[in-house]
Design a protein around this motif. Structure first.
Motif, PDB file in Angstrom:
ATOM      1  N   GLY A 162      40.333  46.599  44.992  1.00  0.00           N
ATOM      2  CA  GLY A 162      41.515  46.561  45.741  1.00  0.00           C
ATOM      3  C   GLY A 162      41.484  45.332  46.798  1.00  0.00           C
ATOM      4  N   GLY A 163      40.358  44.637  47.128  1.00  0.00           N
ATOM      5  CA  GLY A 163      40.416  43.736  48.314  1.00  0.00           C
ATOM      6  C   GLY A 163      40.768  42.436  47.871  1.00  0.00           C
ATOM      7  N   ALA A 164      41.205  41.552  48.494  1.00  0.00           N
ATOM      8  CA  ALA A 164      41.731  40.055  48.305  1.00  0.00           C
ATOM      9  C   ALA A 164      40.612  39.407  47.574  1.00  0.00           C
ATOM     10  CB  ALA A 164      42.184  39.550  49.766  1.00  0.00           C
ATOM     11  N   TYR A 165      41.180  38.575  46.545  1.00  0.00           N
ATOM     12  CA  TYR A 165      40.156  37.645  45.923  1.00  0.00           C
ATOM     13  C   TYR A 165      41.076  36.416  45.697  1.00  0.00           C
ATOM     14  CZ  TYR A 165      36.047  36.118  43.449  1.00  0.00           C
ATOM     15  OH  TYR A 165      35.076  35.457  42.950  1.00  0.00           O
ATOM     16  N   GLU A 166      41.340  35.583  46.856  1.00  0.00           N
ATOM     17  CA  GLU A 166      42.203  34.746  46.864  1.00  0.00           C
ATOM     18  C   GLU A 166      41.328  33.231  47.211  1.00  0.00           C
ATOM     19  OE1 GLU A 166      45.546  36.974  48.981  1.00  0.00           O
ATOM     20  OE2 GLU A 166      44.469  35.738  50.296  1.00  0.00           O
ATOM     21  N   CYS A 211      46.121  37.709  44.802  1.00  0.00           N
ATOM     22  CA  CYS A 211      45.107  38.199  43.997  1.00  0.00           C
ATOM     23  C   CYS A 211      44.280  39.404  44.392  1.00  0.00           C
ATOM     24  CB  CYS A 211      44.280  37.001  43.229  1.00  0.00           C
ATOM     25  SG  CYS A 211      45.770  36.113  41.890  1.00  0.00           S
ATOM     26  N   ILE A 212      43.684  40.004  43.562  1.00  0.00           N
ATOM     27  CA  ILE A 212      42.875  41.044  44.103  1.00  0.00           C
ATOM     28  C   ILE A 212      41.823  41.682  43.037  1.00  0.00           C
ATOM     29  CG2 ILE A 212      44.978  42.262  45.564  1.00  0.00           C
ATOM     30  CD1 ILE A 212      44.968  44.478  43.252  1.00  0.00           C
ATOM     31  N   ILE A 213      40.764  42.105  43.837  1.00  0.00           N
ATOM     32  CA  ILE A 213      39.539  42.704  42.900  1.00  0.00           C
ATOM     33  C   ILE A 213      40.166  43.849  42.461  1.00  0.00           C
ATOM     34  CG2 ILE A 213      37.281  43.569  43.062  1.00  0.00           C
ATOM     35  CD1 ILE A 213      36.633  41.595  45.489  1.00  0.00           C
ATOM     36  N   THR A 214      40.000  44.020  40.953  1.00  0.00           N
ATOM     37  CA  THR A 214      40.385  44.922  39.920  1.00  0.00           C
ATOM     38  C   THR A 214      39.298  46.042  39.450  1.00  0.00           C
ATOM     39  OG1 THR A 214      40.645  43.487  38.330  1.00  0.00           O
ATOM     40  CG2 THR A 214      42.547  43.901  39.205  1.00  0.00           C
ATOM     41  N   HIS A 215      37.904  45.428  39.387  1.00  0.00           N
ATOM     42  CA  HIS A 215      37.000  45.871  38.944  1.00  0.00           C
ATOM     43  C   HIS A 215      35.562  45.381  40.009  1.00  0.00           C
ATOM     44  CE1 HIS A 215      35.122  47.697  35.586  1.00  0.00           C
ATOM     45  NE2 HIS A 215      33.823  47.324  36.065  1.00  0.00           N
ATOM     46  N   PHE A 216      34.690  46.333  40.429  1.00  0.00           N
ATOM     47  CA  PHE A 216      33.849  46.162  41.502  1.00  0.00           C
ATOM     48  C   PHE A 216      32.856  46.811  41.114  1.00  0.00           C
ATOM     49  CE2 PHE A 216      31.493  45.913  45.372  1.00  0.00           C
ATOM     50  CZ  PHE A 216      31.814  44.349  45.722  1.00  0.00           C
TER      51      PHE A 216
END
Length: 162
Positions: free
Chosen positions: A42-46, A62-67
């Protein structure tokens, strides 16, 4: 439709490859000149390819959807400005999944890019991304295998080199 795939083998540990994707200070050395990365689900991936204008040529929002640390990283994606009309609004974002696996000190990096739709503009966007992911993975490999800078070292060791 479907997805595109790019992969490369990097002579580096899986930890160093993972950090290259998930730590801003490392990612900016091989992928984009600026970024906001919050390494959790759910964190930012910009990524900002033009840091002077964060609303263009980047993945703002954009966000992290898989970690899964040192295994898989997924994030939503926006294309370059020339394809913004088709792929950069909330209901048309594509999705990238990076999968890492290590064998004998080498790391296999697999990038799968999903969410492509049909049509001439989507085909152009997909072709552009096939070229771009190939260049991005080449940049990652070069940066990690150079033996220079903090990309080739653990974060603790890198802090002592400066």
């Amino acid at each position: 439709m479907g997805f595109l795939k790019a992969e490369i083998e990097v002579s580096s540990s899986i930890e160093l490859v993972w950090w290259a994707w998930t730590r801003k200070e490392r990612l900016v050395q091989w992928f984009a000149p600026d970024a906001t990365i919050e390494p959790y689900l759910g964190g930012a991936y910009e990524l900002y390819f033009n840091p002077a204008n964060r609303d263009q040529m980047g993945t703002k929002g954009c966000i992290i959807t898989h970690f899964e640390p040192k295994d898989r990283l997924g994030f939503t994606w926006k294309g370059p400005d020339e394809f913004a009309d088709i792929m950069n609004h909330e209901d048309a974002l594509t999705y990238v999944l990076v999968t890492l696996s290590e064998t004998a000190g080498k790391t296999q990096v697999l990038v799968e890019h999903f969410g492509w739709k049909e049509g001439e503009e989507w085909e152009k966007a997909r072709g552009w991304h096939e070229m771009a992911w190939s260049h991005v993975l080449g940049s990652l490999k070069s940066a990690l295998e150079s033996g220079k800078g903090d990309l080739c070292c653990s974060p603790q060791a890198a802090a002592h080199q400066g």
